[in-house]
Design a protein around this motif. Structure first.
Motif, PDB file in Angstrom:
ATOM      1  N   ASP A   1       0.827  -1.220   0.000  1.00 10.15           N
ATOM      2  CA  ASP A   1       0.000   0.000   0.000  1.00 10.15           C
ATOM      3  C   ASP A   1       0.854   1.260   0.000  1.00 10.15           C
ATOM      4  N   ILE A   2       2.034   1.201   0.589  1.00 11.77           N
ATOM      5  CA  ILE A   2       2.907   2.382   0.565  1.00 11.77           C
ATOM      6  C   ILE A   2       3.417   2.620  -0.864  1.00 11.77           C
TER       7      ILE A   2
ATOM      8  N   ASN B   1       1.875   1.834  -3.497  1.00  9.86           N
ATOM      9  CA  ASN B   1       0.749   2.340  -4.277  1.00  9.86           C
ATOM     10  C   ASN B   1       0.426   3.789  -3.929  1.00  9.86           C
ATOM     11  N   LEU B   2       0.528   4.133  -2.644  1.00 10.11           N
ATOM     12  CA  LEU B   2       0.257   5.525  -2.264  1.00 10.11           C
ATOM     13  C   LEU B   2       1.213   6.466  -2.984  1.00 10.11           C
TER      14      LEU B   2
ATOM     15  N   PHE C   1      -8.254  -4.009  -3.150  1.00  7.12           N
ATOM     16  CA  PHE C   1      -6.818  -3.722  -3.095  1.00  7.12           C
ATOM     17  C   PHE C   1      -6.092  -4.731  -2.201  1.00  7.12           C
ATOM     18  N   PHE C   2      -6.672  -4.986  -1.042  1.00  5.52           N
ATOM     19  CA  PHE C   2      -5.942  -5.826  -0.085  1.00  5.52           C
ATOM     20  C   PHE C   2      -6.268  -7.316  -0.224  1.00  5.52           C
TER      21      PHE C   2
ATOM     22  N   ALA D   1      -5.724   3.541  -1.181  1.00  3.50           N
ATOM     23  CA  ALA D   1      -5.969   2.404  -0.289  1.00  3.50           C
ATOM     24  C   ALA D   1      -4.756   2.230   0.611  1.00  3.50           C
ATOM     25  N   ALA D   2      -4.969   2.331   1.900  1.00  2.48           N
ATOM     26  CA  ALA D   2      -3.848   2.139   2.831  1.00  2.48           C
ATOM     27  C   ALA D   2      -4.386   1.561   4.129  1.00  2.48           C
TER      28      ALA D   2
END
Lengths: 592, 393
Positions: free
Chosen positions: A170-171, A173-174, B66-67, B141-142
């Motif tokens: 996710d990092i 992707n961010l 996403f996850f 998404a995080a």
């Protein structure tokens, strides 16, 4: 100074060269595996190997790349270590870009890879590269109307891209989803990481061969060696206080000229660079964080002693003083987007000017004017959004230096930046180059002249939009020791059309239609030495090459050339130069 | 536990999440948080807003996509992606799984505003934005919380990309705390109930509301209706064709078809989830359905939008003023189409009410200066003052 046996001295030199070779290999990996032309063609990235010990973080070696990157990357490594103290594990890999967290400007991304030996991070391989877009308000990351850092792009503090060997999805992707050209930049980021990983393998091999203790001692020696060498060099310079000044045309916010003042003090083997007196922090995006300022200072200095290995030992004799709340040491949330080069190059120039009185044979244009036009829009050929990273309009040609005229397309302190082939740009972006040529009577006069200005014309194949950020129109790059400044930089949008506009400072998000033309004059570095001392034969050669007109030869160089025979009139030339010297002597006497 | 008592209990849980969030962030201006419990099929079992059910469900779907399977107990995901239902970049949705037998079976979601997320203007309304990135930082998404621990990386990035870092931190922490509590409550209720989150629960919970909706449609909508409305924007010289809305009753509810011009060169386009939300709000208001506590309305409402167009455009189109401009026209045209179909309603009052309850950003579109498309100076000053107060604590 670390003491080594004779055989260890040889090993130390092997280690030093090995580290530089590893940097070069990392650099090649990035060049060969990245996607964006700003990496693969322009080479706007840099590589370094660092180490940390009780004395702090040290740069051990770097690839021959953009010095302002890698000296600033040292601060990124320091910031990572500070923020993640006690939380750095084998397999971790870090990323940072925020200017106020050890960065310089947001588009300069830094990857830091700890190399664990015997359970501890012994080295850090690092790549710092300028990516083509970082989200924010302006495509391409150069927001000429930014008034705060949030107008400039997505800010990333030190974060883990990989934790204990596992990518942090996710990092990643961010970071990437905050760019407009995610697919390309994803490849560039992977190239940076891949380069660091290859470097790690090589460093492990080094330690396996020689043992960590030996390598550590060699590294200490290498750092000490550079310090010793530079101290010896400084000791040769006359003690005293020397001053230099450079002026930026404007601050992009109506604030007028922005001077940088440098005071260089030589005392024994110590050097102090003090920028006190420089302009206070400004509203526009030329403010520099301390890291960037120091990096630019260092970049000047390495040009003054080019045969000494560049590492943190080199910088030990140097003390830097920066005035707080100033354009060279700004506070958040100041915008800083253009600062890496403008005001950065002015910092370099001010320092270099101070060195005129210290090491006159070594000075020369130490800067570039990173002025440009960012063109963006949708490429009808691909259907994709694009931001052109084309830097051909950047005034990066060199000035003169003792013994050599300036040369086109490369500036000494930005030695790795390259001007890619125009065809590559044409392949990637919807425009065609019409002309690229040296312009007559634009080279900075000097005993050794600067490179002539370049004229670029490109015709748009699609309707696009443009942002121009320009400096050096009224304050072009300076000459040294009597050398003159060259032509300034400027742009013309929609050249020849009813809505033609000449841009000498900046414009934001201007429409440029299909088939319209963008023109750029990119100036070059200043001359070195009195132009009236230039060998008339060289002036004649410049006339034959159409770099200098016959009229300018007489006016700027005191060299008279017969337009019919194309030969130097030696008598007239000698007389004119004698008159000029006499007039100058009289002026000097009057002033005294 | 009966279906109705389950519904009431879930309703209380989502309402508590919203009120606990509002109390925790303690912002001196009206805010419009919403919460929902979403099942594994994506249906909204309980919500504080039937209109927002779709957009909140979109956020849940985005984070789940996403996850994938990479969820653990204690995880909380966040998104502010307008393509995933956020009205503006300043609207963050936090999502926590509800666990049973070692797998997530329901999803608790809470959407609340942060005062600033970067971009051109404080508060997320940036009329000068040329694309989505210019409106603010994108948090597609995080995981804000991983295995029960708040991730410094994510909070740092949220703070660093905000002009109000302290308030933003307070807001996201409060989102996490409230959504976590909501998930816990939903989990307890789920354990007490006999049904799993496999769609059967939704059928049972929706039944009473579907009955109400069907009755209202049968009673009120006598024929198909059609109408158009002009789009008013702060941009002089920006001429847009009107929005046309057609409402057609059918056996399985209403079909709403929207015709709209192309994407505008200014940030007045609607984000993908907003068109359906606004239509749902207009219909719920005009039919006087009262409070709906589930996503049942979605089963009786089919909204057809041209995509991409002014009423639904994905990245990179800027959308921050979409609801205040094009959204208002969609709402007005829907109300007018319903009037054409035989239902009279005070569209202006319903629009004001909708904005009050659903307004996005730090204080919602109701606080926009219509002449500039930015927050009023007073509102911007209030945000800065509240941040200063927070920083001084």
């Amino acid at each position: 100074m670390t003491t080594l046996s004779k055989s260890e001295l040889i090993t130390a030199e092997i280690v030093r060269n090995y580290l530089e070779t590893v940097c070069n290999e990392i650099s090649k990996v990035v060049e060969n595996t990245s996607i964006s032309s700003i990496f693969s063609e322009t080479h706007d990235y840099s590589v370094g190997i660092f180490a940390a010990d009780a004395r702090g973080v040290s740069l051990l070696a770097r690839a021959q790349s953009v010095p302002v990157h890698i000296f600033a990357a040292l601060t990124s490594v320091e910031t990572v270590l500070k923020i993640y103290e006690g939380d750095i594990h084998e397999g971790d890999l870090f990323f940072a870009s925020d200017p106020f967290y050890g960065g310089s400007h947001i588009p300069d991304w830094t990857v830091v890879n700890p190399v664990f030996i015997d359970g501890k991070p012994m080295f850090f391989t690092s790549v710092r590269g300028h990516v083509n877009d970082v989200g924010g308000c302006a495509p391409g990351g150069y927001n000429t109307i930014a008034r705060e850092i949030w107008h400039e792009g997505f800010r990333v503090p030190p974060v883990k891209l990989r934790e204990r060997g596992v990518p942090v999805a996710d990092i990643w992707n961010l970071i990437l989803s905050n760019t407009r050209t995610k697919d390309d930049i994803s490849g560039d980021l992977s190239a940076m990481v891949g380069g660091c990983v290859v470097g790690e393998r090589r460093l492990r091999a080094l330690v396996e061969k020689y043992g960590s203790g030996t390598v550590a001692r060699c590294v200490d020696y290498v750092l000490d060696y550079s310090e010793t060498r530079l101290r010896a060099e400084i000791s040769q310079w006359p003690d005293g206080v020397y001053r230099g000044r450079s002026v930026l045309d404007h601050d992009y916010a109506g604030g007028g000229e922005v001077p940088v003042e440098a005071t260089v003090t030589v005392k024994g083997s110590d050097l102090t660079i003090d920028l006190t007196g420089s302009h206070p922090q400004v509203a526009g995006f030329v403010n520099s964080v301390a890291t960037n300022t120091i990096s630019n200072i260092y970049s000047s200095l390495v040009a003054l002693a080019p045969d000494i290995p560049v590492n943190s030992g080199y910088f030990r004799p140097i003390k830097v003083v920066l005035p707080p709340h100033s354009v060279v040491n700004c506070d958040p949330p100041a915008p800083v987007g253009h600062s890496t080069v403008c005001i950065g190059s002015d910092i370099m120039e001010a320092v270099m000017k101070a060195f005129e009185g210290i090491a006159p044979d070594l000075v020369g244009s130490a800067n570039i004017d990173l002025v440009n036009v960012r063109v963006y829009g949708t490429n009808s050929r691909t259907g994709r959004f694009f931001v052109a990273s084309d830097i051909t309009a950047t005034a990066m040609s060199a000035g003169g230096a003792k013994g050599t005229d300036g040369w086109g397309g490369y500036a000494a302190p930005f030695c790795a930046l390259r001007l890619p082939s125009l065809e590559m740009y044409e392949r990637q972006y919807p425009y065609r180059y019409m002309t690229v040529e040296y312009a007559i009577d634009t080279a900075a006069p000097g005993k050794f002249r600067g490179a002539p200005a370049l004229h670029y014309r490109r015709r748009m194949l699609d309707p696009v939009r443009a942002i121009v950020y320009n400096q050096g129109y009224t304050n072009p790059m300076q000459g040294y020791l009597g050398g003159k400044p060259g032509a300034g930089n400027y742009f013309v949008l929609n050249e020849g059309a009813p809505d033609e506009v000449k841009v000498t400072d900046a414009c934001y998000d201007v429409a440029v239609g299909r088939d319209r033309v963008i023109f750029a004059q990119s100036g070059a570095g200043g001359g070195w030495g009195d132009p009236f001392e230039r060998d008339p034969a060289r002036v004649l050669a410049d006339v034959e090459d159409d770099y200098v007109s016959i009229a300018a030869a007489a006016r700027d160089y005191g060299v008279f050339i017969d337009p019919d025979t194309r030969k130097v009139d030696s008598a007239a030339t000698a007389a004119a130069r004698a008159r000029a010297f006499e007039a100058r002597r009289a002026d000097t006497a009057r002033a005294a | 536990m009966t279906t109705q008592s389950s519904l009431q209990a879930l309703g209380r849980a989502v309402a508590r999440a919203v009120s606990s969030y509002a109390a925790a962030v303690s912002l001196p201006w009206p805010i419009a948080p919403h919460a929902a419990i979403v099942d594994s099929q994506g249906e909204v079992l309980a919500t504080t807003s039937a209109a927002a059910a779709g957009s909140i469900g979109g956020a849940v779907a985005t984070l789940r996509r996403f996850f994938g399977d990479a969820w653990s107990p204690g995880d909380i995901g966040v998104t502010n992606d307008q393509d995933a239902g956020a009205p503006t970049a300043c609207d963050i949705t936090a999502v926590a799984p509800v666990w049973r037998d070692g797998k997530p079976v329901l999803w608790a979601a809470l959407r609340g505003p942060v005062p600033d997320c970067g971009g051109w203007e404080i508060g997320g309304f940036s009329p000068q934005a040329v694309d989505r990135w210019a409106e603010g930082a994108r948090f597609e998404a995080a995981k804000l919380v991983l295995d029960g621990k708040t991730r410094r990386e994510v909070t740092d990035m949220l703070m660093l990309n905000s002009r109000t870092p302290k308030l933003t931190l307070r807001c996201v922490r409060s989102l996490a705390a409230s959504v976590s509590d909501m998930a816990g409550e939903a989990g307890a209720l789920l354990s007490a109930a006999s049904d799993a989150g496999d769609g059967a629960v939704a059928d049972a919970l929706f039944a009473p509301e579907l009955e109400r909706i069907d009755a209202a449609v049968a009673r009120s909508v006598r024929r198909a209706g059609k109408a158009a409305a002009e789009v008013t924007t702060p941009f002089a010289g920006l001429a847009l064709d009107p929005i046309e809305v057609a409402v057609v009753p059918g056996n399985d509810g209403l079909t709403v078809t929207i015709a709209a011009p192309a994407i505008a060169p200014r940030p007045v386009t609607l984000a993908p989830g907003m068109g359906a939300e606004i239509v749902a709000a207009a219909i719920a208001g005009a039919l006087d359905l009262g409070t709906l506590g589930t996503g049942a309305l979605a089963r009786r409402l089919r909204v057809e939008l041209p995509t991409p167009s002014l009423v639904a455009a994905p990245l990179p189109t800027p959308v921050c003023l979409g609801r205040a401009t094009t959204g208002a026209a969609v709402f007005a045209a829907t109300i007018a189409a319903l009037a054409d179909a035989g239902i009279g309603a005070d569209g202006s009052a319903l629009w004001r009410s909708y904005l009050r309850v659903h307004g996005g950003g730090a204080a919602g579109e109701a606080e926009l200066d219509p002449a500039t498309g930015k927050f009023t100076p007073a509102r911007a000053a209030a945000i800065r003052a509240r941040e200063a107060e927070e920083a001084a604590r």
